[in-house]
Design an enzyme around this catalytic site. Structure first.
Site, mmCIF file in Angstrom:
data_model
loop_
_atom_site.group_PDB
_atom_site.id
_atom_site.type_symbol
_atom_site.label_atom_id
_atom_site.label_comp_id
_atom_site.label_asym_id
_atom_site.label_seq_id
_atom_site.Cartn_x
_atom_site.Cartn_y
_atom_site.Cartn_z
ATOM 1 N N TYR A 1 -32.594 -15.948 22.974
ATOM 2 C CA TYR A 1 -33.598 -14.910 22.462
ATOM 3 C C TYR A 1 -32.825 -14.312 21.254
ATOM 4 O O TYR A 1 -33.478 -14.149 20.277
ATOM 5 C CB TYR A 1 -33.921 -13.902 23.562
ATOM 6 N N SER B 1 -35.742 -8.074 16.671
ATOM 7 C CA SER B 1 -35.353 -6.979 17.810
ATOM 8 C C SER B 1 -33.775 -6.448 17.318
ATOM 9 O O SER B 1 -33.194 -7.378 16.635
ATOM 10 C CB SER B 1 -35.203 -7.876 19.252
HETATM 11 N N1 LIG Z 1 -40.855 -4.450 24.406
HETATM 12 C C1 LIG Z 1 -39.500 -4.638 23.965
HETATM 13 O O1 LIG Z 1 -38.740 -3.986 24.501
HETATM 14 C C2 LIG Z 1 -39.284 -5.460 22.478
HETATM 15 C C3 LIG Z 1 -38.038 -5.023 21.938
HETATM 16 C C4 LIG Z 1 -37.566 -5.697 20.649
HETATM 17 C C5 LIG Z 1 -38.540 -6.733 20.179
HETATM 18 N N2 LIG Z 1 -39.504 -6.980 21.104
HETATM 19 C C6 LIG Z 1 -40.341 -8.068 20.268
HETATM 20 O O2 LIG Z 1 -41.874 -7.377 19.966
HETATM 21 C C7 LIG Z 1 -42.819 -8.371 19.935
HETATM 22 C C8 LIG Z 1 -43.748 -8.016 21.033
HETATM 23 O O3 LIG Z 1 -43.409 -7.695 22.261
HETATM 24 P P1 LIG Z 1 -44.086 -6.654 22.960
HETATM 25 O O4 LIG Z 1 -42.791 -5.964 23.619
HETATM 26 O O5 LIG Z 1 -45.190 -5.895 22.323
HETATM 27 O O6 LIG Z 1 -44.639 -7.955 24.230
HETATM 28 P P2 LIG Z 1 -45.709 -7.869 25.144
HETATM 29 O O7 LIG Z 1 -46.642 -6.395 25.137
HETATM 30 O O8 LIG Z 1 -45.731 -8.610 26.153
HETATM 31 O O9 LIG Z 1 -47.154 -8.433 24.030
HETATM 32 C C9 LIG Z 1 -46.853 -9.808 23.524
HETATM 33 C C10 LIG Z 1 -47.871 -10.016 22.800
HETATM 34 O O10 LIG Z 1 -47.539 -11.641 22.348
HETATM 35 C C11 LIG Z 1 -48.931 -12.398 22.735
HETATM 36 N N3 LIG Z 1 -48.392 -13.650 23.153
HETATM 37 C C12 LIG Z 1 -47.465 -14.112 23.785
HETATM 38 N N4 LIG Z 1 -47.187 -15.493 23.799
HETATM 39 C C13 LIG Z 1 -48.193 -15.843 22.940
HETATM 40 C C14 LIG Z 1 -48.533 -17.248 22.568
HETATM 41 N N5 LIG Z 1 -48.112 -18.309 23.079
HETATM 42 N N6 LIG Z 1 -49.516 -17.126 21.532
HETATM 43 C C15 LIG Z 1 -50.117 -16.282 21.064
HETATM 44 N N7 LIG Z 1 -49.818 -14.970 21.438
HETATM 45 C C16 LIG Z 1 -48.913 -14.956 22.293
HETATM 46 C C17 LIG Z 1 -49.631 -11.669 24.104
HETATM 47 O O11 LIG Z 1 -50.907 -12.031 23.833
HETATM 48 P P3 LIG Z 1 -51.834 -13.070 25.101
HETATM 49 O O12 LIG Z 1 -50.856 -13.020 26.255
HETATM 50 O O13 LIG Z 1 -52.998 -12.493 25.182
HETATM 51 O O14 LIG Z 1 -51.418 -14.061 24.188
HETATM 52 C C18 LIG Z 1 -49.454 -10.183 23.700
HETATM 53 O O15 LIG Z 1 -50.361 -9.966 22.877
HETATM 54 C C19 LIG Z 1 -41.975 -9.749 20.180
HETATM 55 O O16 LIG Z 1 -41.687 -10.692 19.292
HETATM 56 C C20 LIG Z 1 -40.880 -9.113 20.930
HETATM 57 O O17 LIG Z 1 -39.963 -10.279 20.930
HETATM 58 C C21 LIG Z 1 -40.025 -6.400 21.811
#
Ligand SMILES: NC(=O)c1ccc[n+]([C@@H]2O[C@H](COP(=O)([O-])OP(=O)(O)OC[C@H]3O[C@@H](n4cnc5c(N)ncnc54)[C@H](OP(=O)(O)O)[C@@H]3O)[C@@H](O)[C@H]2O)c1
Length: 251
Positions: A148, A138
């Site tokens: 985080y 991130s």
């Molecule tokens: N959205 C943002 O603004 C943002 C910004 C910077 C970085 N990120 C990073 O991008 C990555 C993806 O985030 P996202 O925004 O796409 O979030 P999201 O829409 O909430 O998706 C999160 C994914 O992770 C899976 N997950 C969560 N906990 C898990 C666990 N204990 N074991 C296995 N799978 C798990 C969830 O699936 P299930 O619930 O089916 O397990 C889901 O597929 C993360 O690493 C986050 O830190 C996000």
């Protein structure tokens, strides 16, 4: 023929990776906890692109979940050429106010799990003389704002070293540093994101297209969009107190 394993493939950035990789013809291994969503996605990708789509139901904060993911990565009959270490979640509160058991689970998901999966993937890929890892960190990694950000900074640091160290073995590691992306992330953590201006939001499919282009170019750190490239540069050079105040909103 490439086989890619995507963690957190059921939603958000992981879902965009799974769809983009299948669309370019990669076989995919889809990993997350929600079996129904994983099976639906696998059916969609097989039907739309004629690729092989396998499902691994695993909670990466558990020993069994990690072992299942590592087994898929260590397979010699169906080797994985590209690992996307993406699964993630955040806590809504600031460190020092949260339950430390929740902090442990966040550490396991954001640090321990990608470290284990990278370890297994690199060992297998070095043996074959080729492979790629994308670690989803991130832009928060460049700002001081609690655990985080610290976990994501750890992932950036390790990825930069690993890319340099293993390039001569044919293994490349890229760390993706997104800004705010419209996904389920903030809603799942019950975060108040009302203060985040519209111009700061990125589209997940466009973010992944930019990341895959950066991977193709051999970049080590991918920061999609000009606005976040500028913000990340400022964050790395401005005084800590200023950056911490500016970065207080959302994740
Ligand atoms: N959205 C943002 O603004 C943002 C910004 C910077 C970085 N990120 C990073 O991008 C990555 C993806 O985030 P996202 O925004 O796409 O979030 P999201 O829409 O909430 O998706 C999160 C994914 O992770 C899976 N997950 C969560 N906990 C898990 C666990 N204990 N074991 C296995 N799978 C798990 C969830 O699936 P299930 O619930 O089916 O397990 C889901 O597929 C993360 O690493 C986050 O830190 C996000």
């Amino acid at each position: 023929m490439t086989r890619a394993l995507v963690t957190g493939a059921t939603a958000g950035i992981g879902l965009s990776f799974a769809r983009a990789l299948a669309a370019r013809g990669d076989d995919v291994v889809l990993l997350a906890r929600d079996e129904q969503r994983l099976e639906q996605l696998a059916t969609e990708l097989r039907g739309a692109h004629g690729v092989q789509a396998d499902v691994v139901v695993a909670d990466l904060t558990t020993a069994d979940g990690l072992a299942a993911a590592e087994a898929a990565l260590a397979s010699s009959t169906a080797p994985v050429d590209l690992l996307v270490n993406n699964a993630g979640a955040s806590l809504a509160g600031w460190f020092g106010t949260t339950d430390v058991a929740d902090e442990d689970r966040q550490l396991d998901l954001l640090v321990r799990a990608p470290m284990h999966l990278m370890d297994t993937a690199i060992k297998s890929m070095v043996g074959r003389g080729r492979g790629q890892v994308v670690n989803v960190a991130s832009v928060a990694a460049f700002t001081p704002r609690g655990t985080y950000s610290a976990h994501k900074a750890w992932l950036v640091n390790l990825s930069q070293w690993a890319d340099w160290h293993y390039a001569s073995s044919g293994v490349r590691v890229m760390v993706l540093c997104p800004g705010f992306v419209r996904t389920e992330f903030h809603q799942r953590a019950d975060m108040d994101i009302s203060g985040v201006p519209r111009w700061m939001w990125l589209n997940s499919d466009k973010l992944v297209a930019a990341a895959l282009a950066d991977l193709e170019r051999g970049r080590t750190v991918s920061i999609p969009s000009l606005r976040y490239k500028v913000l990340a540069t400022l964050a790395r050079h401005a005084p800590t107190s200023l950056v911490a105040r500016a970065a207080k909103r959302g994740r």
